[in-house]
Design a protein around this motif. Structure first.
Motif, PDB file in Angstrom:
ATOM      1  N   ASP A  68       0.808  -1.218   0.000  1.00 49.67           N
ATOM      2  CA  ASP A  68       0.000   0.000   0.000  1.00 49.67           C
ATOM      3  C   ASP A  68       0.841   1.268   0.000  1.00 49.67           C
ATOM      4  O   ASP A  68       0.390   2.309  -0.466  1.00 49.67           O
ATOM      5  N   GLU A  69       2.042   1.173   0.548  1.00 54.19           N
ATOM      6  CA  GLU A  69       2.879   2.371   0.685  1.00 54.19           C
ATOM      7  C   GLU A  69       4.344   1.954   0.742  1.00 54.19           C
ATOM      8  O   GLU A  69       4.685   0.939   1.340  1.00 54.19           O
ATOM      9  N   VAL A  70       5.214   2.741   0.114  1.00 52.43           N
ATOM     10  CA  VAL A  70       6.653   2.487   0.126  1.00 52.43           C
ATOM     11  C   VAL A  70       7.349   3.730   0.667  1.00 52.43           C
ATOM     12  O   VAL A  70       7.019   4.850   0.278  1.00 52.43           O
ATOM     13  N   VAL A  71       8.299   3.510   1.580  1.00 55.68           N
ATOM     14  CA  VAL A  71       9.053   4.620   2.174  1.00 55.68           C
ATOM     15  C   VAL A  71      10.541   4.276   2.155  1.00 55.68           C
ATOM     16  O   VAL A  71      10.903   3.096   2.195  1.00 55.68           O
ATOM     17  N   PRO A  72      11.401   5.286   2.091  1.00 64.52           N
ATOM     18  CA  PRO A  72      12.842   5.008   2.173  1.00 64.52           C
ATOM     19  C   PRO A  72      13.217   4.560   3.588  1.00 64.52           C
ATOM     20  O   PRO A  72      12.678   5.073   4.570  1.00 64.52           O
ATOM     21  N   GLN A  73      14.115   3.601   3.684  1.00 66.44           N
ATOM     22  CA  GLN A  73      14.697   3.224   4.969  1.00 66.44           C
ATOM     23  C   GLN A  73      16.111   3.778   4.985  1.00 66.44           C
ATOM     24  O   GLN A  73      16.975   3.286   4.268  1.00 66.44           O
ATOM     25  N   VAL A  74      16.324   4.824   5.776  1.00 69.22           N
ATOM     26  CA  VAL A  74      17.624   5.501   5.791  1.00 69.22           C
ATOM     27  C   VAL A  74      18.506   5.061   6.956  1.00 69.22           C
ATOM     28  O   VAL A  74      19.688   5.378   7.009  1.00 69.22           O
ATOM     29  N   ASN A  75      17.913   4.337   7.919  1.00 66.60           N
ATOM     30  CA  ASN A  75      18.676   3.764   9.025  1.00 66.60           C
ATOM     31  C   ASN A  75      17.929   2.549   9.554  1.00 66.60           C
ATOM     32  O   ASN A  75      16.833   2.248   9.099  1.00 66.60           O
ATOM     33  N   TYR A  76      18.526   1.847  10.514  1.00 69.64           N
ATOM     34  CA  TYR A  76      17.910   0.635  11.049  1.00 69.64           C
ATOM     35  C   TYR A  76      17.184   0.869  12.368  1.00 69.64           C
ATOM     36  O   TYR A  76      16.858  -0.086  13.067  1.00 69.64           O
ATOM     37  N   ASP A  77      16.918   2.107  12.696  1.00 67.11           N
ATOM     38  CA  ASP A  77      16.224   2.422  13.939  1.00 67.11           C
ATOM     39  C   ASP A  77      14.730   2.151  13.764  1.00 67.11           C
ATOM     40  O   ASP A  77      13.977   2.999  13.286  1.00 67.11           O
ATOM     41  N   LYS A  78      14.298   0.959  14.132  1.00 65.31           N
ATOM     42  CA  LYS A  78      12.899   0.539  13.947  1.00 65.31           C
ATOM     43  C   LYS A  78      11.952   1.364  14.807  1.00 65.31           C
ATOM     44  O   LYS A  78      10.803   1.593  14.435  1.00 65.31           O
ATOM     45  N   PHE A  79      12.420   1.810  15.951  1.00 62.42           N
ATOM     46  CA  PHE A  79      11.549   2.605  16.821  1.00 62.42           C
ATOM     47  C   PHE A  79      11.331   4.001  16.232  1.00 62.42           C
ATOM     48  O   PHE A  79      10.246   4.568  16.349  1.00 62.42           O
ATOM     49  N   GLU A  80      12.344   4.543  15.585  1.00 59.54           N
ATOM     50  CA  GLU A  80      12.175   5.815  14.870  1.00 59.54           C
ATOM     51  C   GLU A  80      11.140   5.644  13.753  1.00 59.54           C
ATOM     52  O   GLU A  80      10.292   6.508  13.535  1.00 59.54           O
ATOM     53  N   ALA A  81      11.223   4.518  13.051  1.00 58.39           N
ATOM     54  CA  ALA A  81      10.242   4.233  11.997  1.00 58.39           C
ATOM     55  C   ALA A  81       8.836   4.167  12.592  1.00 58.39           C
ATOM     56  O   ALA A  81       7.880   4.707  12.027  1.00 58.39           O
ATOM     57  N   TRP A  82       8.707   3.516  13.743  1.00 55.91           N
ATOM     58  CA  TRP A  82       7.396   3.434  14.400  1.00 55.91           C
ATOM     59  C   TRP A  82       6.899   4.834  14.789  1.00 55.91           C
ATOM     60  O   TRP A  82       5.714   5.142  14.620  1.00 55.91           O
ATOM     61  N   ASN A  83       7.778   5.669  15.287  1.00 56.92           N
ATOM     62  CA  ASN A  83       7.387   7.043  15.647  1.00 56.92           C
ATOM     63  C   ASN A  83       6.849   7.799  14.439  1.00 56.92           C
ATOM     64  O   ASN A  83       5.939   8.612  14.571  1.00 56.92           O
ATOM     65  N   ASN A  84       7.407   7.516  13.260  1.00 59.05           N
ATOM     66  CA  ASN A  84       6.966   8.196  12.041  1.00 59.05           C
ATOM     67  C   ASN A  84       5.730   7.558  11.404  1.00 59.05           C
ATOM     68  O   ASN A  84       4.897   8.259  10.829  1.00 59.05           O
ATOM     69  N   LEU A  85       5.614   6.232  11.490  1.00 57.00           N
ATOM     70  CA  LEU A  85       4.593   5.511  10.726  1.00 57.00           C
ATOM     71  C   LEU A  85       3.459   4.921  11.571  1.00 57.00           C
ATOM     72  O   LEU A  85       2.402   4.597  11.033  1.00 57.00           O
TER      73      LEU A  85
END
Length: 137
Positions: A68-85
């Motif tokens: 449904d959606e594609v985003v760039p992964q610029v680092n491996y901080d999964k918690f940062e990704a969760w904060n954004n998504l």
């Protein structure tokens, strides 16, 4: 309530293992977000640049009906990704299950209600094996 899922990868030399992960992940959520590792992140972590350029890998994954959606992964901080998504479930290959890194993620994410689901790793096909074959040509 809509369940948001998240998975990541380089998705270089797209193959059936990639498709199987995305297909299976979509069965476990209502909205699937896929993080595609940038060329720089791949070089930094694996010491090699993907064969398929970043934007093309983004376009390939974005065209798959399970995504449904594609985003760039610029680092491996999964918690940062969760904060954004703000995803509810994260999908990862079972080759990581039981590792210290993912045990820590499980603990961290349990505090915010995120479930981590491990999917079987496709052993017979991998981008690494495909790259080895290409290097012999």
């Amino acid at each position: 309530m809509k369940t948001i899922g998240y998975t990541t990868g380089v998705f270089d030399l797209f193959h059936i293992g990639h498709l199987n992960v995305l297909k299976r992940a979509r069965l476990e959520c209502d909205h699937l977000i896929v993080g595609i590792s940038t060329d720089e992140l791949s070089m930094q972590s694996k010491g090699k640049t993907p064969i398929i350029p970043f934007q093309e890998r983004m376009d390939i994954v974005e065209a798959i009906k399970f995504v449904d959606e594609v985003v760039p992964q610029v680092n491996y901080d999964k918690f940062e990704a969760w904060n954004n998504l703000r995803f509810d479930r994260m999908f990862v290959g079972d080759d990581w299950k039981g590792s210290q890194k993912w045990n820590n993620y499980e603990l961290q994410f349990s505090n915010v209600g995120v479930e981590i689901l491990y999917f079987p790793y496709t052993k017979h096909t991998s981008s690494t094996k495909l790259r080895e074959i290409l290097n012999k040509i």
